[in-house]
Design a protein around this motif. Sequence first.
Motif, PDB file in Angstrom:
ATOM      1  N   SER A  11       8.692   1.396   3.936  1.00 20.70           N
ATOM      2  CA  SER A  11       8.700   2.616   4.335  1.00 20.70           C
ATOM      3  C   SER A  11       9.973   3.151   4.108  1.00 20.70           C
ATOM      4  O   SER A  11      10.693   2.798   5.223  1.00 20.70           O
ATOM      5  CB  SER A  11       6.873   2.774   4.364  1.00 20.70           C
ATOM      6  OG  SER A  11       7.685   4.409   4.375  1.00 20.70           O
ATOM      7  N   ARG A  27      10.749   8.265  -0.293  1.00 15.59           N
ATOM      8  CA  ARG A  27      10.620   7.750  -1.641  1.00 15.59           C
ATOM      9  C   ARG A  27       9.350   7.582  -2.202  1.00 15.59           C
ATOM     10  O   ARG A  27       8.258   7.978  -1.838  1.00 15.59           O
ATOM     11  CB  ARG A  27      10.471   6.453  -1.283  1.00 15.59           C
ATOM     12  CG  ARG A  27      11.320   5.709  -2.396  1.00 15.59           C
ATOM     13  CD  ARG A  27      11.786   4.293  -1.735  1.00 15.59           C
ATOM     14  NE  ARG A  27      12.751   4.476  -1.143  1.00 15.59           N
ATOM     15  CZ  ARG A  27      13.764   3.198  -0.763  1.00 15.59           C
ATOM     16  NH1 ARG A  27      13.397   2.278  -0.587  1.00 15.59           N
ATOM     17  NH2 ARG A  27      15.036   3.193  -0.510  1.00 15.59           N
ATOM     18  N   ASP A  28       8.665   8.038  -3.336  1.00 14.98           N
ATOM     19  CA  ASP A  28       8.356   8.503  -4.071  1.00 14.98           C
ATOM     20  C   ASP A  28       7.601   7.738  -4.938  1.00 14.98           C
ATOM     21  O   ASP A  28       8.167   6.667  -5.673  1.00 14.98           O
ATOM     22  CB  ASP A  28       8.536   9.594  -5.582  1.00 14.98           C
ATOM     23  CG  ASP A  28       7.800  10.699  -4.416  1.00 14.98           C
ATOM     24  OD1 ASP A  28       7.112  11.072  -3.306  1.00 14.98           O
ATOM     25  OD2 ASP A  28       8.668  12.305  -4.608  1.00 14.98           O
ATOM     26  N   GLY A  29       6.380   6.658  -5.023  1.00 15.38           N
ATOM     27  CA  GLY A  29       5.954   6.000  -6.371  1.00 15.38           C
ATOM     28  C   GLY A  29       5.341   7.107  -7.725  1.00 15.38           C
ATOM     29  O   GLY A  29       5.272   6.279  -8.904  1.00 15.38           O
ATOM     30  N   ASN A  64       5.545  10.337 -10.170  1.00 15.76           N
ATOM     31  CA  ASN A  64       5.890  11.993 -10.008  1.00 15.76           C
ATOM     32  C   ASN A  64       4.825  12.538 -10.862  1.00 15.76           C
ATOM     33  O   ASN A  64       4.194  12.157 -12.767  1.00 15.76           O
ATOM     34  CB  ASN A  64       7.423  12.008 -11.320  1.00 15.76           C
ATOM     35  CG  ASN A  64       8.437  11.158 -10.358  1.00 15.76           C
ATOM     36  OD1 ASN A  64       8.266  11.542  -9.610  1.00 15.76           O
ATOM     37  ND2 ASN A  64       8.907  10.766 -10.911  1.00 15.76           N
ATOM     38  N   GLU A 106       5.685   4.705   2.334  1.00 14.61           N
ATOM     39  CA  GLU A 106       6.108   5.771   1.440  1.00 14.61           C
ATOM     40  C   GLU A 106       7.137   5.034   0.439  1.00 14.61           C
ATOM     41  O   GLU A 106       8.215   4.415   0.908  1.00 14.61           O
ATOM     42  CB  GLU A 106       7.000   7.189   1.671  1.00 14.61           C
ATOM     43  CG  GLU A 106       6.378   7.844   2.583  1.00 14.61           C
ATOM     44  CD  GLU A 106       6.837   8.912   2.821  1.00 14.61           C
ATOM     45  OE1 GLU A 106       6.850  10.186   2.281  1.00 14.61           O
ATOM     46  OE2 GLU A 106       6.853  10.041   3.957  1.00 14.61           O
ATOM     47  N   LEU A 107       6.921   4.575  -0.502  1.00 13.20           N
ATOM     48  CA  LEU A 107       7.513   3.748  -1.658  1.00 13.20           C
ATOM     49  C   LEU A 107       7.796   3.442  -2.977  1.00 13.20           C
ATOM     50  O   LEU A 107       6.899   4.930  -3.805  1.00 13.20           O
ATOM     51  CB  LEU A 107       6.653   1.883  -1.840  1.00 13.20           C
ATOM     52  CG  LEU A 107       6.760   1.610   0.080  1.00 13.20           C
ATOM     53  CD1 LEU A 107       5.774   1.156   0.200  1.00 13.20           C
ATOM     54  CD2 LEU A 107       8.043   0.571   0.016  1.00 13.20           C
ATOM     55  N   SER A 108       8.069   3.512  -3.765  1.00 14.19           N
ATOM     56  CA  SER A 108       8.596   3.268  -5.218  1.00 14.19           C
ATOM     57  C   SER A 108       7.394   2.676  -5.502  1.00 14.19           C
ATOM     58  O   SER A 108       7.115   1.667  -5.361  1.00 14.19           O
ATOM     59  CB  SER A 108      10.047   3.545  -5.711  1.00 14.19           C
ATOM     60  OG  SER A 108      10.178   1.762  -5.318  1.00 14.19           O
ATOM     61  N   GLU A 109       7.222   2.954  -6.867  1.00 14.22           N
ATOM     62  CA  GLU A 109       6.529   1.729  -7.694  1.00 14.22           C
ATOM     63  C   GLU A 109       6.759   0.621  -8.240  1.00 14.22           C
ATOM     64  O   GLU A 109       6.587  -0.119  -7.512  1.00 14.22           O
ATOM     65  CB  GLU A 109       6.659   2.692  -9.301  1.00 14.22           C
ATOM     66  CG  GLU A 109       4.797   1.601  -9.604  1.00 14.22           C
ATOM     67  CD  GLU A 109       4.608   2.705 -11.936  1.00 14.22           C
ATOM     68  OE1 GLU A 109       4.845   3.430 -11.340  1.00 14.22           O
ATOM     69  OE2 GLU A 109       4.263   1.713 -12.026  1.00 14.22           O
ATOM     70  N   ASP A 166       9.274  -1.084  -6.488  1.00 14.41           N
ATOM     71  CA  ASP A 166       8.762  -1.435  -4.282  1.00 14.41           C
ATOM     72  C   ASP A 166       7.279  -2.240  -4.369  1.00 14.41           C
ATOM     73  O   ASP A 166       7.564  -2.849  -4.054  1.00 14.41           O
ATOM     74  CB  ASP A 166       9.450  -0.768  -3.249  1.00 14.41           C
ATOM     75  CG  ASP A 166      10.257   0.068  -3.356  1.00 14.41           C
ATOM     76  OD1 ASP A 166      11.213  -0.631  -3.479  1.00 14.41           O
ATOM     77  OD2 ASP A 166      10.875   0.847  -2.887  1.00 14.41           O
TER      78      ASP A 166
END
Length: 482
Positions: A9, A13-15, A17, A43-46, A48
């Motif tokens: 995490s 960081r966004d998964g 929008n 909190e992770l990107s898609e 990730d």
Amino acid sequence: MSSTLFEKSHKGRDGINIPKQSVPDAPNLDENLLRSEKAELPELSEFDVVRHFTRLSNKNFSIDANFYPLGSCTMKYNPKIQERVGALAGFANLHPHHITNNQIHLVQGALSTLKTLENNLCEITGMDAFTLTPQAGAHGEMLGVMMIGAYHKKKGNNKRYVIVPDSSHGTNPATAAMVDYDVITVKSGPNGDMDLEAFKEAMSDEVAAVMMTVPNTLGLFNPQIKEICDIAHSYDALMYYDGANMNAILGVLRPGDIGFDVIHLNLHKTFATPHGGGGPGAGPVGVVKKLQEFLPDLQVSFNKKDGYFFNKPHENTIGKISPFFGNYLVLIRALVYMQTLGREGMINVSQKAVLNANYILAKLKDHIKAPFDSLCMHECVFSAEDLAKEHGVRAMDIAKYLLDFGLHAPTVYFPLIVKESIMIEPTETENIDTIDYFCQKMIDAIELAKSNPEAFKEFPKTLPISRPDETKAARSLNIRWQ
Ligand SMILES: *Cc1c(COP(=O)(O)O)cnc(C)c1O
């Protein structure tokens, strides 16, 4: 690389929008319903997340990727067409309340699949009627023994015992005990079959049923089975066939023809539903005429005027044992499996299952002790007793060794009546290349045990966890992330 999502995490960081809203916010929620601080979510990107779970899924050991010779389990390849058909919207989106809400005209196709499956199972097993609702093998066993109890109660029979050979599956005595019978365990003779004399001695007017796992957990078919049925019937005891491993006799022998009164099948072993990991199953139960009145409700019938409908339950039904129809999509897979194979194909299944197991038995028996000097059915059992005594290498060590070569371990330490047992079920779906590879790795392990037993302390070398403290793992398991 193997860190958890929490460790990966990164603040902010966004998964995904979400577009700015064009509608006003909802009125504020009541203060006391709101969190005082944010939930501690990673909190992770898609990307990730996708990589994380894809990586984890690659760590799974599965039948689609590797050989899985686990005895008494039937871990076989199941053709994907069953999955395709089971996922068709007409099956997958059915709602069980179509039936309870008097909309039976909307589900005639579904009822016809149930009826066809019932008929097929009767034909395959030689039974007179089937219920499809039990959701596992053990669930089917419980239903079967409950119906046996209802039969004796109706006849006024005074029965207390269920006889179980010591080579039967563990669920058999557990079931009998759960349904309030006292269990009499009959030992096996030196050839691995139930000792007939000991059985005769245990038999009495107070025996309600004899539960036999066929083939037994040693992978052996008892040639005296007809005689056992006749003896049991002479005391008005019923014969229960644990048919979880039907791929040993499918299309070759029908338990109803030998004299069995009740049978359960594991559709999630023999009939094309993948299993393991506790997924949905189905353990349909078949009975002969004299037990038909005790079946759970929901028997499908057909006539020209009404089409398919549910019979009014018999007054002696033991009642409901599952909500609705059990696991309908498992039943659909089984039906598709049967229809695609046909009679010849099903005979081929059992012939290949038995051939493959005997091939392994023949290839390995000069290397490791085979406790019974006979052909086997769908699985074979070896004993590492001598290796353990002479070299200190146990069945568990051999199992751990195999893991490094892309092989799942066979079943070890079961059946309990063989010391240091290694139980192997190749199933009908493996080809000779895979089986030869497996046998070679077994032989390599046995040779290594003789030449360098110390080496086994290190296996497996390639997996994330090597040799955990098994006792600690069982007694004080801690799987909480901190
Ligand atoms: C697997 C098995 C069972 C139990 O079936 P579940 O679906 O796991 O409840 C019972 N008897 C035998 C012989 C089995 O192999």
